[in-house]
Design a protein around this motif. Structure first.
Motif, PDB file in Angstrom:
ATOM      1  N   ASP A 191       0.853  -1.193   0.000  1.00 19.75           N
ATOM      2  CA  ASP A 191       0.000   0.000   0.000  1.00 19.75           C
ATOM      3  C   ASP A 191       0.885   1.237   0.000  1.00 19.75           C
ATOM      4  OD1 ASP A 191      -1.884   1.952   0.323  1.00 19.75           O
ATOM      5  OD2 ASP A 191      -2.496   1.365   2.343  1.00 19.75           O
ATOM      6  N   THR A 193      -0.304   4.347  -0.633  1.00 16.26           N
ATOM      7  CA  THR A 193      -1.121   5.550  -0.462  1.00 16.26           C
ATOM      8  C   THR A 193      -0.795   6.258   0.850  1.00 16.26           C
ATOM      9  OG1 THR A 193      -2.933   4.317   0.594  1.00 16.26           O
ATOM     10  CG2 THR A 193      -2.987   4.532  -1.813  1.00 16.26           C
ATOM     11  N   GLN A 194       0.177   5.726   1.583  1.00 15.78           N
ATOM     12  CA  GLN A 194       0.608   6.323   2.844  1.00 15.78           C
ATOM     13  C   GLN A 194       2.107   6.070   2.977  1.00 15.78           C
ATOM     14  OE1 GLN A 194      -1.718   4.034   5.678  1.00 15.78           O
ATOM     15  NE2 GLN A 194      -0.320   2.311   5.555  1.00 15.78           N
ATOM     16  N   ARG A 198       2.803   0.185   3.581  1.00 12.40           N
ATOM     17  CA  ARG A 198       2.314  -0.932   4.398  1.00 12.40           C
ATOM     18  C   ARG A 198       2.097  -2.151   3.522  1.00 12.40           C
ATOM     19  NH1 ARG A 198      -3.166  -2.395   6.504  1.00 12.40           N
ATOM     20  NH2 ARG A 198      -3.992  -0.672   5.294  1.00 12.40           N
ATOM     21  N   SER A 219       6.022   0.154   7.076  1.00  7.62           N
ATOM     22  CA  SER A 219       5.496   0.198   8.429  1.00  7.62           C
ATOM     23  C   SER A 219       5.557  -1.184   9.057  1.00  7.62           C
ATOM     24  CB  SER A 219       4.043   0.689   8.403  1.00  7.62           C
ATOM     25  OG  SER A 219       3.436   0.525   9.664  1.00  7.62           O
TER      26      SER A 219
END
Length: 347
Positions: A191, A193-194, A198, A219
């Protein structure tokens, strides 16, 4: 529905020479469904821009429509049509790992892909497979192809043409035969988008491998299932055979010989065979507990096999200690076994 079959194995280095290659392209462009090989598992492909085609994927698989799909591409330029805000860090990881078994969740640019591909989310998972036949098909067709695993929803994922045929013959327009998938487990889903990124679904590209390219970028927070899954496999039952399956941990003692084990399969590394009870059915998961690549490669083929063997009524599968290298296969095993774990001395 008649399902057409194309055997491309002898054309894996030059599929343009395959006489019926235009037929495959025409079916995709007309909104049809075709199962294609990738290095992870076989995918059930359709034009990611065509809402009716995507609807057919969900129907053919019996898949919940809020479970997002992964879009497959062959060239980085393709994502410019339907994503935005691709940072230099993301581009670095793409350059290093693509083509390969990793999908990146990216912010979606509305209006190019049909909304149902993303399950209504504001992001989309994208992958560039490395399988020779699969990638050449994507190049020849030259459209973004949405492709979840080519199996009935909830069943073990297909790593051979025979698995696809067993589940989907008569339900889709065509199937490409391209040998057994090399990796054997679905792609890692990252992921993006952050930040830190993650891992939304573990796979053969691990956190240490990603951080070797981009330090401190992933993360440590664990992925939890949610009402709005951001990656395939996060919410619904996956990978489960019909045969009752349990994970056996601490498998270092031979179970009682007084029980009738004749209809029980033990799926364990070869170096654990001495602990398999006499009269039971031994199935080699891998060479030893360090042979994670072998276990990944064999897992789904074995799960399909135990359902096809009428002698097997129940099965135990070897549980690895959780590490960065085993988290992917244990993720799949836990789902396949409905989270059921037993200790070796309890058998």
């Amino acid at each position: 529905m008649e399902t057409k079959i194309w055997d491309l194995r002898q054309y894996k280095n030059e599929i343009n020479q395959f006489p019926d290659i235009n037929e495959i392209k025409d079916i995709f462009e007309q909104g049809g469904l075709i199962a294609i090989p990738t290095e992870t598992v076989y995918g059930l492909g359709a034009d990611a821009r065509n809402a009716e085609a995507i609807k057919k994927i969900y129907e053919a698989k019996g898949r919940p429509s809020d479970n997002p799909l992964i879009v497959h591409i062959h060239d980085l330029k393709q994502i410019e049509h339907f994503t935005h805000d691709i940072t230099d860090e993301i581009k670095l990881l793409m350059k290093h790992f693509w083509p390969g078994p990793i999908s990146f969740i990216l912010p979606i640019k509305k209006g190019y892909l049909c909304e149902s591909v993303s399950g209504g989310l504001s992001s989309i998972a994208v992958r560039m497979p490395s399988h020779s036949i699969g990638r050449q098909i994507l190049q020849f067709v030259d459209i973004p192809i949405a492709a979840p695993s080519a199996n009935l929803s909830g069943r073990p994922s297909p790593t051979t043409f025979e698995h696809v045929y067993s589940d989907l013959n008569g339900r889709i327009n065509g199937m490409v035969n391209g040998d057994q998938s090399e990796e054997g487990l679905e792609s890692t889903v990252l992921d993006c988008t952050q930040f830190p990124f993650r891992i939304a679904r573990p796979g053969s590209i691990t956190k240490p491998m990603i951080e070797a390219v981009l330090p401190h970028s992933v993360s440590t927070r664990k992925t939890l299932d949610s009402d709005k899954p951001i990656a395939p496999g996060m919410k619904y039952k996956h990978y489960a055979p019909d045969t009752p399956l349990q994970i056996v941990q601490a498998f270092n003692i031979k179970p009682s010989e007084e029980k009738d084990w004749s209809q029980t399969a033990f799926i364990v590394p070869s170096d654990k065979r001495d602990f398999v009870p006499n009269g039971s059915i031994f199935i080699e998961l891998c060479k030893n507990e360090n042979d994670i690549k072998g276990a990944n490669h064999n897992l789904y083929k074995i799960l399909h096999h135990i359902d096809q063997d009428e002698q097997i009524k129940t099965a135990y599968i070897y549980g690895f200690d959780i590490t960065d290298h085993t988290i992917a296969i244990m993720n799949r095993m836990m789902k396949a076994a409905s989270q059921t774990i037993v200790k070796g001395d309890q058998l």
